[in-house]
Scaffold this motif. Structure first.
Motif, PDB file in Angstrom:
ATOM      1  N   PRO A  52       0.740  -1.177   0.064  1.00 25.28           N
ATOM      2  CA  PRO A  52       0.152  -0.067  -0.103  1.00 25.28           C
ATOM      3  C   PRO A  52       0.861   1.348  -0.045  1.00 25.28           C
ATOM      4  CG  PRO A  52       0.027  -1.123   2.215  1.00 25.28           C
ATOM      5  CD  PRO A  52       0.808  -1.866   1.239  1.00 25.28           C
ATOM      6  N   SER A  53       0.371   2.321  -0.352  1.00 25.24           N
ATOM      7  CA  SER A  53       0.912   3.571  -0.385  1.00 25.24           C
ATOM      8  C   SER A  53       0.594   4.302   0.851  1.00 25.24           C
ATOM      9  CB  SER A  53       0.391   4.591  -1.438  1.00 25.24           C
ATOM     10  OG  SER A  53       0.911   5.848  -1.396  1.00 25.24           O
ATOM     11  N   ILE A  54       1.621   4.431   1.693  1.00 27.55           N
ATOM     12  CA  ILE A  54       1.673   5.034   3.213  1.00 27.55           C
ATOM     13  C   ILE A  54       2.846   5.933   3.499  1.00 27.55           C
ATOM     14  CG2 ILE A  54       2.849   3.049   4.075  1.00 27.55           C
ATOM     15  CD1 ILE A  54       0.502   3.176   6.526  1.00 27.55           C
ATOM     16  N   LYS A  55       2.625   6.816   4.143  1.00 27.79           N
ATOM     17  CA  LYS A  55       3.493   7.721   4.543  1.00 27.79           C
ATOM     18  C   LYS A  55       4.715   7.154   5.360  1.00 27.79           C
ATOM     19  CE  LYS A  55       1.528   8.891   9.181  1.00 27.79           C
ATOM     20  NZ  LYS A  55       0.775   9.937   9.879  1.00 27.79           N
ATOM     21  N   ALA A  56       5.784   7.612   5.280  1.00 26.04           N
ATOM     22  CA  ALA A  56       6.945   7.129   6.171  1.00 26.04           C
ATOM     23  C   ALA A  56       6.840   7.351   7.402  1.00 26.04           C
ATOM     24  CB  ALA A  56       8.408   7.954   5.810  1.00 26.04           C
ATOM     25  N   GLY A  57       7.222   6.307   8.418  1.00 21.90           N
ATOM     26  CA  GLY A  57       7.068   6.628   9.821  1.00 21.90           C
ATOM     27  C   GLY A  57       5.674   6.294  10.298  1.00 21.90           C
ATOM     28  N   ALA A  58       4.975   5.890   9.363  1.00 28.35           N
ATOM     29  CA  ALA A  58       3.688   5.050  10.007  1.00 28.35           C
ATOM     30  C   ALA A  58       3.576   4.239  11.310  1.00 28.35           C
ATOM     31  CB  ALA A  58       2.699   4.639   8.805  1.00 28.35           C
ATOM     32  N   SER A  59       2.609   4.343  11.862  1.00 30.92           N
ATOM     33  CA  SER A  59       2.445   3.402  13.152  1.00 30.92           C
ATOM     34  C   SER A  59       2.015   2.098  12.659  1.00 30.92           C
ATOM     35  CB  SER A  59       1.402   3.941  14.019  1.00 30.92           C
ATOM     36  OG  SER A  59       0.046   3.935  13.644  1.00 30.92           O
ATOM     37  N   ALA A  60       2.213   1.195  13.308  1.00 30.95           N
ATOM     38  CA  ALA A  60       1.945  -0.458  13.131  1.00 30.95           C
ATOM     39  C   ALA A  60       0.372  -0.436  13.023  1.00 30.95           C
ATOM     40  CB  ALA A  60       2.195  -1.370  14.420  1.00 30.95           C
ATOM     41  N   ASP A  61      -0.523   0.220  13.585  1.00 33.44           N
ATOM     42  CA  ASP A  61      -1.811   0.170  13.288  1.00 33.44           C
ATOM     43  C   ASP A  61      -2.070   0.686  11.904  1.00 33.44           C
ATOM     44  OD1 ASP A  61      -4.369  -0.146  14.229  1.00 33.44           O
ATOM     45  OD2 ASP A  61      -4.721   1.906  14.685  1.00 33.44           O
ATOM     46  N   GLU A  62      -1.532   1.818  11.602  1.00 34.51           N
ATOM     47  CA  GLU A  62      -1.753   2.465  10.148  1.00 34.51           C
ATOM     48  C   GLU A  62      -1.200   1.535   8.944  1.00 34.51           C
ATOM     49  OE1 GLU A  62      -1.056   7.446  11.239  1.00 34.51           O
ATOM     50  OE2 GLU A  62       0.510   6.149  11.023  1.00 34.51           O
ATOM     51  N   ILE A  63      -0.111   0.934   9.345  1.00 33.51           N
ATOM     52  CA  ILE A  63       0.409  -0.010   8.209  1.00 33.51           C
ATOM     53  C   ILE A  63      -0.554  -1.228   8.138  1.00 33.51           C
ATOM     54  CG2 ILE A  63       2.022  -1.622   7.829  1.00 33.51           C
ATOM     55  CD1 ILE A  63       4.082   0.130   9.209  1.00 33.51           C
ATOM     56  N   LEU A  64      -1.099  -1.914   9.314  1.00 33.68           N
ATOM     57  CA  LEU A  64      -1.804  -3.160   9.386  1.00 33.68           C
ATOM     58  C   LEU A  64      -3.264  -2.616   8.667  1.00 33.68           C
ATOM     59  CD1 LEU A  64      -0.617  -4.778  12.393  1.00 33.68           C
ATOM     60  CD2 LEU A  64      -0.336  -5.529  10.007  1.00 33.68           C
ATOM     61  N   ASN A  65      -3.905  -1.449   9.018  1.00 34.18           N
ATOM     62  CA  ASN A  65      -4.858  -0.854   8.535  1.00 34.18           C
ATOM     63  C   ASN A  65      -5.011  -0.700   6.943  1.00 34.18           C
ATOM     64  OD1 ASN A  65      -7.625   0.405   8.751  1.00 34.18           O
ATOM     65  ND2 ASN A  65      -6.763   2.024   7.712  1.00 34.18           N
ATOM     66  N   ALA A  66      -3.945  -0.133   6.340  1.00 32.88           N
ATOM     67  CA  ALA A  66      -3.731  -0.131   4.991  1.00 32.88           C
ATOM     68  C   ALA A  66      -3.620  -1.555   4.239  1.00 32.88           C
ATOM     69  CB  ALA A  66      -2.225   0.734   4.895  1.00 32.88           C
ATOM     70  N   VAL A  67      -2.883  -2.338   5.109  1.00 36.49           N
ATOM     71  CA  VAL A  67      -2.749  -3.542   4.493  1.00 36.49           C
ATOM     72  C   VAL A  67      -4.110  -4.493   4.446  1.00 36.49           C
ATOM     73  CG1 VAL A  67      -1.742  -6.247   4.738  1.00 36.49           C
ATOM     74  CG2 VAL A  67      -0.543  -3.930   4.829  1.00 36.49           C
ATOM     75  N   TYR A  68      -4.878  -4.343   5.579  1.00 42.01           N
ATOM     76  CA  TYR A  68      -6.155  -4.908   5.929  1.00 42.01           C
ATOM     77  C   TYR A  68      -7.038  -4.197   4.450  1.00 42.01           C
ATOM     78  CZ  TYR A  68     -10.888  -5.158   7.195  1.00 42.01           C
ATOM     79  OH  TYR A  68     -12.299  -5.578   7.309  1.00 42.01           O
ATOM     80  N   LEU A  69      -6.835  -3.027   4.383  1.00 42.26           N
ATOM     81  CA  LEU A  69      -7.555  -2.473   3.076  1.00 42.26           C
ATOM     82  C   LEU A  69      -7.670  -2.965   1.689  1.00 42.26           C
ATOM     83  CD1 LEU A  69      -8.079   1.091   4.329  1.00 42.26           C
ATOM     84  CD2 LEU A  69      -9.883  -0.783   4.595  1.00 42.26           C
ATOM     85  N   MET A  70      -6.279  -3.512   1.596  1.00 43.11           N
ATOM     86  CA  MET A  70      -5.832  -4.244   0.254  1.00 43.11           C
ATOM     87  C   MET A  70      -6.432  -5.514  -0.019  1.00 43.11           C
ATOM     88  SD  MET A  70      -3.878  -1.580  -0.986  1.00 43.11           S
ATOM     89  CE  MET A  70      -3.166  -2.505  -2.391  1.00 43.11           C
ATOM     90  N   ALA A  71      -6.872  -5.849  -1.146  1.00 39.03           N
ATOM     91  CA  ALA A  71      -7.650  -7.114  -1.281  1.00 39.03           C
ATOM     92  C   ALA A  71      -6.448  -8.113  -1.518  1.00 39.03           C
ATOM     93  CB  ALA A  71      -8.320  -7.211  -2.760  1.00 39.03           C
ATOM     94  N   PRO A  72      -6.663  -9.436  -0.801  1.00 40.72           N
ATOM     95  CA  PRO A  72      -5.594 -10.341  -1.058  1.00 40.72           C
ATOM     96  C   PRO A  72      -5.440 -10.621  -2.361  1.00 40.72           C
ATOM     97  CG  PRO A  72      -7.788 -11.178   0.003  1.00 40.72           C
ATOM     98  CD  PRO A  72      -7.911  -9.765  -0.171  1.00 40.72           C
ATOM     99  N   ASP A  73      -4.350 -10.975  -2.923  1.00 38.54           N
ATOM    100  CA  ASP A  73      -3.931 -10.762  -4.200  1.00 38.54           C
ATOM    101  C   ASP A  73      -3.168 -12.543  -4.477  1.00 38.54           C
ATOM    102  OD1 ASP A  73      -2.546 -10.934  -6.736  1.00 38.54           O
ATOM    103  OD2 ASP A  73      -2.428  -8.915  -6.646  1.00 38.54           O
ATOM    104  N   LYS A  74      -3.934 -13.261  -5.281  1.00 39.53           N
ATOM    105  CA  LYS A  74      -3.535 -14.715  -5.200  1.00 39.53           C
ATOM    106  C   LYS A  74      -2.136 -14.762  -6.113  1.00 39.53           C
ATOM    107  CE  LYS A  74      -3.677 -19.371  -5.226  1.00 39.53           C
ATOM    108  NZ  LYS A  74      -4.934 -20.033  -6.148  1.00 39.53           N
TER     109      LYS A  74
END
Length: 362
Positions: free
Chosen positions: A180-202
């Motif tokens: 995902p596109s996310i700001k540098a220095g993001a928190s763990a919560d922000e990173i995992l939230n951004a990954v969660y919003l990405m669709a799983p990709d086979k």
């Protein structure tokens, strides 16, 4: 030399030494398992004095100084330790993909106040050990568990961490999502939230699965068997399927009840507002990455629950404090990768909220 030194300590000498150490660490009222854990720690420290394998054999009045812990292990040395120190796997009722104690960091302040960096770390279970390692900064770490699956999962983490540039890259690879596109220095919560919003990709799953196996067996040259590779691929499939909502009991192979998710575990703190999880900051993650590259986080299969193992073929090894199943997960893996977790919304922890709660259901 380390393996030869360990193998050299056999028979009556090591049993006598172990009994002496056991007497010294025995504390009135301490449960047997804790006494054994204390003994293990004492033996671990004594093993660090082996050097060429003669320190324990020397006369007491001529004790040699402990050699420095190596700054790195070769792939051959690393796998020699994994193979030599491991015992046959034992039975456990679950796969324990994630820890199940949200307060696991509460001991960190006391540990940091009493344990000096640069020592030897011993732990059990999955990746919560990376948090303790990041916080305590040992020079070498051994993670022991009765389940061979835990060892394979830690090797999966090793490959993914080594192949990842940063936390965002790692989280995307771990759950088989596009970065995902996310700001540098993001928190763990922000990173995992951004990954969660990405669709799983086979396609990401397939390419990353192949990269994990290639990195371990070709780049490192670890001699994993076909069955172990299949088991490891099944474990990775669980992370792809469940995403950041994966829990201790994902897959329906553990006791029912509320379990925190991977996401929950990574956004906890030590009860004083300090977050030590390896995903909490880039510095903490990069510390784990450096140790993985140096082969200094060594997974071991072993059971320390029922007996003190003489250091003959290896190392006294502890077991996890909760049961865990050993059977090949891939044999239970259905055709087609599942996305739906089996944790009902009514059983979620009260502390699990917002998207983290949905992640456990999605």
């Amino acid at each position: 030399e380390l393996i030869d030194g360990i193998r050299a300590v056999r028979g009556r000498l090591i049993r006598k030494h172990a009994r002496a150490l056991y007497a010294r660490v025995r504390i009135a009222g301490m449960p047997n398992l804790l006494r054994r854990a204390a003994l293990l720690a004492a033996l671990t420290l004594s093993l660090s004095t082996f050097g060429t394998g003669h320190a324990l054999l020397a006369a007491p009045q001529a004790a040699a100084p402990a050699p420095a812990i190596p700054a790195t292990l070769t792939d051959k040395e690393f796998w020699g330790l994994v193979d030599t120190l491991s015992e046959p796997a034992g039975y456990f009722q679950s796969d324990n993909f994630v820890g199940n104690e949200l307060t696991f960091q509460y001991v960190v302040p006391s540990l940091r106040a009493t344990v000096k960096p640069g020592g030897v770390y011993m732990g059990v279970g999955p990746d919560q050990n990376f948090t303790y390692i990041a916080a305590l900064q040992p020079k070498i770490a051994f993670i022991v568990d009765i389940r061979r699956g835990n060892l394979l999962q830690l090797l999966m983490y090793k490959a993914l961490i080594e192949l990842s540039a940063d936390r965002v890259d790692f989280a995307a690879k771990l759950f088989a999502r596009s970065r995902p596109s996310i700001k540098a220095g993001a928190s763990a919560d922000e990173i995992l939230n951004a990954v969660y919003l990405m669709a799983p990709d086979k396609s990401v799953f397939e390419s990353t699965r192949a990269a994990i196996v290639s990195h371990l067996t070709k780049a490192h040259g670890y001699p994993l068997t076909a069955q172990e590779i299949e088991h490891l691929e099944g474990i990775y499939g669980m992370f792809y399927s469940y995403g950041p909502g994966i829990t201790y009991s994902s897959g329906g192979n553990a006791r029912p009840g509320s379990m925190p998710t991977y996401w929950d575990m990574q956004v906890t703190d030590d009860g004083r507002g300090n977050a030590w999880t390896y995903m909490a900051s880039e510095d903490l993650f990069q510390g784990i990455k450096r140790m993985q590259h140096a082969n200094l986080i060594v997974p071991v299969t072993g059971n320390f629950a029922n007996h003190v193992v003489p250091v003959t073929h290896a190392f006294p090894s502890p077991s996890t404090t909760t049961p865990a199943a050993q059977g090949s997960l891939s044999s239970r893996w259905p055709t087609g990768w599942r996305r739906a977790a089996r944790t009902p919304s009514s059983s979620l922890l009260p502390t699990t909220s917002g998207r983290r709660a949905r992640a456990a259901r999605d």
